[in-house]
Design a protein around this motif. Structure first.
Motif, short mmCIF file in Angstrom:
data_model
loop_
_atom_site.label_atom_id
_atom_site.label_comp_id
_atom_site.label_asym_id
_atom_site.label_seq_id
_atom_site.Cartn_x
_atom_site.Cartn_y
_atom_site.Cartn_z
N GLN A 191 4.41 38.14 -4.62
CA GLN A 191 5.82 38.64 -4.57
C GLN A 191 5.66 39.28 -2.74
O GLN A 191 6.97 39.11 -2.63
N ARG A 192 4.60 39.25 -2.01
CA ARG A 192 5.09 40.63 -0.98
C ARG A 192 5.82 39.05 -0.05
O ARG A 192 6.94 39.36 0.93
N ARG A 193 5.33 37.85 -0.25
CA ARG A 193 5.67 36.95 0.08
C ARG A 193 7.17 36.31 0.12
O ARG A 193 8.18 36.38 1.06
N SER A 194 7.09 36.81 -0.78
CA SER A 194 8.59 36.20 -1.57
C SER A 194 9.55 37.06 -0.70
O SER A 194 11.03 36.94 -1.25
N VAL B 142 9.66 38.62 2.15
CA VAL B 142 9.83 38.49 3.28
C VAL B 142 11.00 37.16 3.33
O VAL B 142 11.97 37.51 3.72
N LEU B 143 10.72 36.64 2.77
CA LEU B 143 11.44 34.85 2.43
C LEU B 143 12.99 35.44 2.62
O LEU B 143 13.86 34.98 2.84
N THR B 144 13.09 35.90 1.31
CA THR B 144 14.28 36.58 0.31
C THR B 144 15.23 37.36 1.65
O THR B 144 16.56 37.00 1.59
N LYS B 145 13.98 38.05 2.19
CA LYS B 145 14.68 39.39 3.83
C LYS B 145 15.48 38.24 4.45
O LYS B 145 16.10 38.07 5.13
N GLU B 146 14.71 37.26 4.56
CA GLU B 146 15.25 36.21 6.25
C GLU B 146 16.04 35.78 5.69
O GLU B 146 16.32 35.32 6.43
N LEU C 91 -8.92 39.87 -11.13
CA LEU C 91 -9.05 40.84 -10.23
C LEU C 91 -8.38 40.46 -9.11
O LEU C 91 -7.25 39.52 -8.19
N ARG C 92 -8.67 38.49 -8.38
CA ARG C 92 -8.46 37.46 -7.81
C ARG C 92 -6.26 36.97 -8.29
O ARG C 92 -5.94 36.74 -7.25
N GLN C 93 -6.87 36.66 -9.89
CA GLN C 93 -5.92 36.53 -10.22
C GLN C 93 -4.10 37.97 -9.63
O GLN C 93 -2.76 37.61 -9.28
N SER C 94 -4.87 38.96 -10.21
CA SER C 94 -4.20 40.43 -9.74
C SER C 94 -3.26 40.25 -8.16
O SER C 94 -2.50 40.78 -7.81
N VAL C 95 -4.30 39.77 -7.17
CA VAL C 95 -4.28 39.79 -5.93
C VAL C 95 -3.25 38.65 -5.65
O VAL C 95 -2.51 38.75 -4.47
N GLN C 96 -3.80 38.02 -6.17
CA GLN C 96 -2.43 36.32 -6.13
C GLN C 96 -1.34 36.41 -6.20
O GLN C 96 -0.02 36.35 -5.73
N PRO D 188 0.68 34.22 6.19
CA PRO D 188 1.71 34.72 5.72
C PRO D 188 2.06 35.92 4.75
O PRO D 188 2.90 35.94 4.47
N PHE D 189 1.20 35.61 3.84
CA PHE D 189 1.01 35.94 2.63
C PHE D 189 -0.15 37.30 2.51
O PHE D 189 0.22 38.31 1.85
N LEU D 190 -0.24 37.48 3.85
CA LEU D 190 -1.32 38.91 3.62
C LEU D 190 -0.08 39.82 3.95
O LEU D 190 0.84 40.24 5.25
N PRO D 191 -0.61 41.61 4.01
CA PRO D 191 -0.14 42.46 4.15
C PRO D 191 0.59 42.55 6.11
O PRO D 191 -0.17 42.13 6.90
N GLU D 192 1.65 43.25 6.20
CA GLU D 192 2.34 43.03 7.49
C GLU D 192 1.78 44.27 8.47
O GLU D 192 1.69 45.64 7.94
#
Length: 232
Positions: A210-213, A215-219, A200-205, A147-151
């Protein structure tokens, strides 16, 4: 409870406190295969792969029980050539189930990840070494990351065709959403394999959280799949 622990630690002048985390899920015994192909693709190798990538896929936001049974039956039927392989359409089907972009239910129980995990070994090329196979086996072994990966988004200007390619065929303004997805997945999964202190890892995390947040906010606001049901 964790918030109270934090406040007590701050009041006592401490810089750390003990917190409780959810129990780690039991290992998935259905999937035992995994390889590091996803970590072995540099840019030239990836571009060559995308040049040859093409698959047929029709996206669905949700799938019903009869469709699930039909898919299982099709994969269990021995055909030459096979009805579907990972590189001819199975990748997008399974990825969207793992990621949550396609919702599958048995009665009222959400079973997208379980279904994808069950279907993966049934594909004839599931255990062949390949980038798409490695991505899917990573998601099957670590389903919490999905769920954290791009749609997957069909961003083509003319999206009536069911054929997706890895690279756009020309400079006419067309896009290749399949290629965009694969490049994004390779970038993020490669970054997650680096040391925890890696910038780089911290930036991607942070990007994934943020992406997952979002999605959950919209749901929460609109309900999954449409208006209503969010504030009950």
């Amino acid at each position: 409870k964790n918030r109270r622990s934090q406040l007590r630690a701050e009041a006592a002048g401490l810089r750390a406190c003990i917190v409780e985390v959810p129990a780690r899920p039991l290992p998935n015994r259905w999937i035992s295969h995994w390889d590091q192909t996803v970590l072995q693709y540099d840019t030239p190798k990836l571009m060559k792969f995308l040049e040859e990538l093409q698959m047929k896929y029709t996206h669905q936001k949700s799938v019903m029980l009869d469709q699930l049974l039909s898919t299982v039956n099709s994969l269990n039927t021995v055909r030459s050539p096979p009805a579907m392989s990972i590189e001819t359409g199975g990748f997008l089907l399974l990825y969207n189930l793992f990621q949550g972009n396609t919702d599958a239910r048995l009665v009222s129980e959400q079973c997208s990840v379980s279904l994808a995990t069950m279907l993966l070994p049934l594909f004839p090329d599931a255990h062949e070494p390949g980038l798409l196979q490695s991505i899917l086996h990573t998601l099957a072994r670590k389903p919490l990351i999905g769920p954290f990966l791009p749609e997957f988004v069909d961003s083509r200007k003319h999206n009536r065709r069911e054929i997706f390619v890895g690279l756009a065929p020309g400079d006419d303004g067309t896009e290749a959403p399949l290629g965009t997805l694969v490049k994004g997945l390779l970038y993020e999964l490669s970054a997650l394999s680096q040391r925890p202190s890696s910038a780089l890892r911290q930036s991607v995390q942070r990007k994934m959280l943020q992406r997952r947040s979002d999605v959950l906010t919209k749901e929460r606001m609109f309900g999954k799949g449409g208006w209503g049901g969010g504030w009950g």
